[in-house]
Write a protein that holds these residues in place. Sequence first.
Motif, PDB file in Angstrom:
ATOM      1  N   LEU A  54       0.478   7.738   1.675  1.00 26.70           N
ATOM      2  CA  LEU A  54       1.550   6.879   1.182  1.00 26.70           C
ATOM      3  C   LEU A  54       1.118   6.163  -0.093  1.00 26.70           C
ATOM      4  O   LEU A  54       1.877   6.077  -1.069  1.00 26.70           O
ATOM      5  CB  LEU A  54       1.955   5.863   2.253  1.00 26.70           C
ATOM      6  CG  LEU A  54       3.062   4.900   1.877  1.00 26.70           C
ATOM      7  CD1 LEU A  54       4.360   5.657   1.623  1.00 26.70           C
ATOM      8  CD2 LEU A  54       3.246   3.867   2.953  1.00 26.70           C
ATOM      9  N   PHE A  55      -0.114   5.680  -0.118  1.00 26.81           N
ATOM     10  CA  PHE A  55      -0.663   5.040  -1.312  1.00 26.81           C
ATOM     11  C   PHE A  55      -0.684   6.002  -2.494  1.00 26.81           C
ATOM     12  O   PHE A  55      -0.315   5.641  -3.613  1.00 26.81           O
ATOM     13  CB  PHE A  55      -2.084   4.528  -1.012  1.00 26.81           C
ATOM     14  CG  PHE A  55      -2.816   4.026  -2.215  1.00 26.81           C
ATOM     15  CD1 PHE A  55      -2.499   2.801  -2.773  1.00 26.81           C
ATOM     16  CD2 PHE A  55      -3.831   4.775  -2.788  1.00 26.81           C
ATOM     17  CE1 PHE A  55      -3.184   2.332  -3.889  1.00 26.81           C
ATOM     18  CE2 PHE A  55      -4.513   4.323  -3.894  1.00 26.81           C
ATOM     19  CZ  PHE A  55      -4.186   3.095  -4.452  1.00 26.81           C
ATOM     20  N   LEU A  82       2.887   6.510  -3.828  1.00 25.43           N
ATOM     21  CA  LEU A  82       3.353   5.341  -4.595  1.00 25.43           C
ATOM     22  C   LEU A  82       2.667   5.251  -5.959  1.00 25.43           C
ATOM     23  O   LEU A  82       3.310   4.948  -6.970  1.00 25.43           O
ATOM     24  CB  LEU A  82       3.125   4.063  -3.792  1.00 25.43           C
ATOM     25  CG  LEU A  82       3.996   3.906  -2.543  1.00 25.43           C
ATOM     26  CD1 LEU A  82       3.573   2.677  -1.766  1.00 25.43           C
ATOM     27  CD2 LEU A  82       5.453   3.833  -2.918  1.00 25.43           C
ATOM     28  N   GLN A  83       1.376   5.525  -6.005  1.00 25.80           N
ATOM     29  CA  GLN A  83       0.661   5.490  -7.278  1.00 25.80           C
ATOM     30  C   GLN A  83       1.129   6.607  -8.203  1.00 25.80           C
ATOM     31  O   GLN A  83       1.182   6.426  -9.422  1.00 25.80           O
ATOM     32  CB  GLN A  83      -0.846   5.594  -7.058  1.00 25.80           C
ATOM     33  CG  GLN A  83      -1.446   4.387  -6.390  1.00 25.80           C
ATOM     34  CD  GLN A  83      -1.281   3.125  -7.218  1.00 25.80           C
ATOM     35  OE1 GLN A  83      -1.104   3.154  -8.417  1.00 25.80           O
ATOM     36  NE2 GLN A  83      -1.322   2.003  -6.542  1.00 25.80           N
ATOM     37  N   SER A  84       1.480   7.748  -7.641  1.00 29.82           N
ATOM     38  CA  SER A  84       1.985   8.857  -8.456  1.00 29.82           C
ATOM     39  C   SER A  84       3.318   8.497  -9.097  1.00 29.82           C
ATOM     40  O   SER A  84       3.579   8.852 -10.250  1.00 29.82           O
ATOM     41  CB  SER A  84       2.141  10.111  -7.599  1.00 29.82           C
ATOM     42  OG  SER A  84       0.898  10.511  -7.089  1.00 29.82           O
ATOM     43  N   ILE A  85       4.154   7.791  -8.361  1.00 29.85           N
ATOM     44  CA  ILE A  85       5.436   7.346  -8.917  1.00 29.85           C
ATOM     45  C   ILE A  85       5.211   6.387 -10.083  1.00 29.85           C
ATOM     46  O   ILE A  85       5.877   6.476 -11.114  1.00 29.85           O
ATOM     47  CB  ILE A  85       6.305   6.703  -7.816  1.00 29.85           C
ATOM     48  CG1 ILE A  85       6.741   7.777  -6.814  1.00 29.85           C
ATOM     49  CG2 ILE A  85       7.520   6.003  -8.404  1.00 29.85           C
ATOM     50  CD1 ILE A  85       7.394   7.218  -5.566  1.00 29.85           C
ATOM     51  N   ILE A  96      -7.217   9.910  -7.741  1.00 30.67           N
ATOM     52  CA  ILE A  96      -8.306  10.868  -7.536  1.00 30.67           C
ATOM     53  C   ILE A  96      -9.259  10.358  -6.451  1.00 30.67           C
ATOM     54  O   ILE A  96      -9.678  11.112  -5.565  1.00 30.67           O
ATOM     55  CB  ILE A  96      -9.047  11.127  -8.858  1.00 30.67           C
ATOM     56  CG1 ILE A  96      -8.136  11.886  -9.820  1.00 30.67           C
ATOM     57  CG2 ILE A  96     -10.352  11.880  -8.628  1.00 30.67           C
ATOM     58  CD1 ILE A  96      -8.633  11.953 -11.240  1.00 30.67           C
ATOM     59  N   GLY A  97      -9.585   9.074  -6.497  1.00 32.69           N
ATOM     60  CA  GLY A  97     -10.467   8.503  -5.466  1.00 32.69           C
ATOM     61  C   GLY A  97      -9.847   8.545  -4.087  1.00 32.69           C
ATOM     62  O   GLY A  97     -10.503   8.926  -3.105  1.00 32.69           O
ATOM     63  N   ALA A  98      -8.581   8.184  -3.994  1.00 34.29           N
ATOM     64  CA  ALA A  98      -7.902   8.185  -2.692  1.00 34.29           C
ATOM     65  C   ALA A  98      -7.751   9.603  -2.152  1.00 34.29           C
ATOM     66  O   ALA A  98      -7.846   9.830  -0.941  1.00 34.29           O
ATOM     67  CB  ALA A  98      -6.541   7.512  -2.812  1.00 34.29           C
ATOM     68  N   SER A  99      -7.540  10.568  -3.029  1.00 36.20           N
ATOM     69  CA  SER A  99      -7.430  11.961  -2.581  1.00 36.20           C
ATOM     70  C   SER A  99      -8.749  12.444  -1.983  1.00 36.20           C
ATOM     71  O   SER A  99      -8.753  13.174  -0.990  1.00 36.20           O
ATOM     72  CB  SER A  99      -7.032  12.858  -3.742  1.00 36.20           C
ATOM     73  OG  SER A  99      -5.766  12.514  -4.231  1.00 36.20           O
TER      74      SER A  99
END
Length: 69
Positions: free
Chosen positions: A21-22, A25-28, A47-50
Motif C-alpha cells: 500500500l505504501f 501511494l508513493q508511486s501515485i 526501491i527500498g520498500a520493494s
Amino acid sequence: MIKKKEPTVKYFVMMSSFLCLFIILQSIVVVYTPHTFVKVMNLISIIGASGIVGAFIREVFILKQKRNK
C-alpha cells in the motif's frame, strides 16, 4: 529459558500488505508531482520498500518450508 517468538506467516503477509500500500501511494505521488526532488526521494523510498517486501515474501516461503518438515 525464555523462547523468542518467531514471526508467523500471518505477520509477514500483513506487513507485506502495508508495504505494498505504501509503494502504491508513493508511486501515485511520483506520477503526479511536478518537483524533481520529490520524485527522486519517493523513487528511492519505493526501491527500498520493494526490497523489504521481497525479503518478507522470501521469509514466508522459508517459514512454510520449516512448518512442512
